[in-house]
Design an enzyme around this catalytic site. Structure first.
Site, mmCIF file in Angstrom:
data_model
loop_
_atom_site.group_PDB
_atom_site.id
_atom_site.type_symbol
_atom_site.label_atom_id
_atom_site.label_comp_id
_atom_site.label_asym_id
_atom_site.label_seq_id
_atom_site.Cartn_x
_atom_site.Cartn_y
_atom_site.Cartn_z
ATOM 1 N N ASP A 105 34.051 47.567 38.858
ATOM 2 C CA ASP A 105 35.399 47.560 38.287
ATOM 3 C C ASP A 105 36.040 46.166 38.371
ATOM 4 O O ASP A 105 35.401 45.196 38.808
ATOM 5 C CB ASP A 105 36.233 48.602 39.061
ATOM 6 C CG ASP A 105 37.214 49.338 38.177
ATOM 7 O OD1 ASP A 105 37.598 48.791 37.140
ATOM 8 O OD2 ASP A 105 37.618 50.457 38.555
ATOM 9 N N ASP B 274 41.601 52.896 30.619
ATOM 10 C CA ASP B 274 41.106 54.223 31.002
ATOM 11 C C ASP B 274 41.416 55.316 29.986
ATOM 12 O O ASP B 274 42.524 55.397 29.462
ATOM 13 C CB ASP B 274 41.739 54.638 32.334
ATOM 14 C CG ASP B 274 41.226 53.801 33.488
ATOM 15 O OD1 ASP B 274 40.645 52.729 33.228
ATOM 16 O OD2 ASP B 274 41.404 54.217 34.637
#
Ligand code: GAL
Length: 378
Positions: A127, A184
């Site tokens: 990430d 997201d």
């Protein structure tokens, strides 16, 4: 020789439904269901996302699994997942803390890669939260890539920097196998269609070895869980989501709770014809014909498949029932060509016969049709 990611990776990831609520028991139960119902169809990577570690490293500077969540350590979890014939994935981050605030791999790339390899990890999602302002994004992904290779284990490298610095231009060159190109996903129609629309023209470099990743699927969540935000998708929207991911040959990482998935969602994600389109060895992105008018938005996607096959998708993004029209001249088959496409419905298997010139389908709001077939002289 080992070649990773020769087809778009397929699997399941804990984040969409479970967020921080993960544990050894949960992962084992999911492994059981995956191995029983989904592995045969190609879903092989079981991935634990954020929130698995303690808040501090050990004295040797290594990440430590939270013993409350994973009382037997991560190696035991990996062993269990492997015993089911699945591959095991984990999560870290290029910044100094993960998005949920756990320790992460900035300046610990090599020690963390060695830890993951020691546990038997086969997939690393990496990430981009809490990345130093002065940090060099490309270099840090390159460093983790080198660290994974130094670890001596084949680990699929799944980068997740949400499109920062246009990763479609460089992620392949730093050795990653897939790269998240957007923010997201949430379990609603606007979220997944916005994601797709933002990437439709950015898939030409998505190919065997390294894929544009438009996030984990929300199919089957029906608003439940960590990214169940906004108006939850209905079955027809899930059908559209899955069809779009397949037409783009994007990685297929499921995100719903597989232990109690609806039969409709399960059948959708196990649809062999759609998976075959997704996993086509050439992994070509479709030609995109979009129409935005007073009537709403529609998309026609035409995808070359291997061995002279084609897939044709008609998508009604508008909030009304409407006719969606594919004009064959838009993909090089005008009436005068003398050829048409002998098509069948990828969802139902129903024959559509030899189609030519144009094809019209009346589609409910947020519904789609995908057809597959070959060219044939008329
Ligand atoms: C986000 C990422 C999500 C999930 C989450 C975990 O940055 O895009 O997919 O991994 O972090 O905190």
């Amino acid at each position: 020789m080992s070649l990773l990611a020769q087809k778009p990776p397929m699997g399941w990831n804990s984040w969409n439904t479970f967020g921080e609520h993960i544990s050894e028991d949960l992962i084992k139960e999911m492994a059981d269901v995956m191995a029983r119902d989904y592995l045969k169809a190609g879903y092989e990577y079981l991935v634990i996302d954020d929130c698995w570690s303690l808040m501090e490293r050990d004295e040797a500077g290594r990440l430590v699994a939270d013993p409350k969540k994973f009382p037997h350590g991560m190696k035991a979890v990996a062993d269990y997942v492997h015993s089911k014939g699945l591959k095991f994935g984990m999560y870290s981050c290029a910044g100094v803390r993960t998005c949920a605030g756990y320790p992460s791999s900035y300046d610990h790339e090599f020690v963390d890669a060695a830890t993951f390899a020691g546990w038997g990890v086969d997939f690393l999602k990496y990430d981009f939260c809490n990345f130093p302002t002065t940090g060099d994004c490309r270099m840090r992904y390159q460093m983790m890539s080198m660290a994974l290779k130094a670890s001596g284990r084949d680990i699929l490298f799944s980068a997740c920097n949400w499109g920062v610095e246009e990763p479609w231009h460089w992620m392949r060159s730093v050795g990653t196998h897939m790269y998240r190109s957007t923010g997201d996903i949430q379990d609603n129609f606007v979220s997944f269609t916005d994601i797709v629309k933002s990437q439709l023209d950015k898939f030409c470099d998505s190919a065997p070895g390294c894929y544009n990743d438009i996030d984990m699927l929300t199919v089957g969540m029906y608003g439940k869980g960590n990214v169940g935000l906004g108006q939850p998708c209905n079955d027809s929207e899930y059908k559209m989501q899955f069809a779009l991911w397949c037409m783009l040959s994007a990685p297929l990482m499921m995100g719903a709770d597989l232990r109690n998935l609806s039969e409709t969602a399960k059948a959708l994600m196990l649809n062999q014809e759609l998976i075959r389109i997704n996993q086509d060895p050439e992994c070509r992105p479709p030609i995109v014909v979009s129409k935005v008018s007073d009537w709403g938005e529609s998309y026609v996607l035409f995808k070359h498949l291997a061995d002279n096959e084609f897939a044709l998708g008609l998508f009604n993004f508008s909030d009304k029932k409407r006719n969606v029209q594919a004009i064959f001249a838009d993909f090089g088959l005008p009436e005068s060509a003398g050829y048409g496409l002998e098509l069948k419905d990828a969802f139902t298997g129903e024959e559509a016969g030899l189609c030519h010139d144009y094809l019209i389908r009346e589609l409910e709001s947020h519904d789609c049709t995908v057809l597959v077939g070959r060219m044939k002289a008329r």
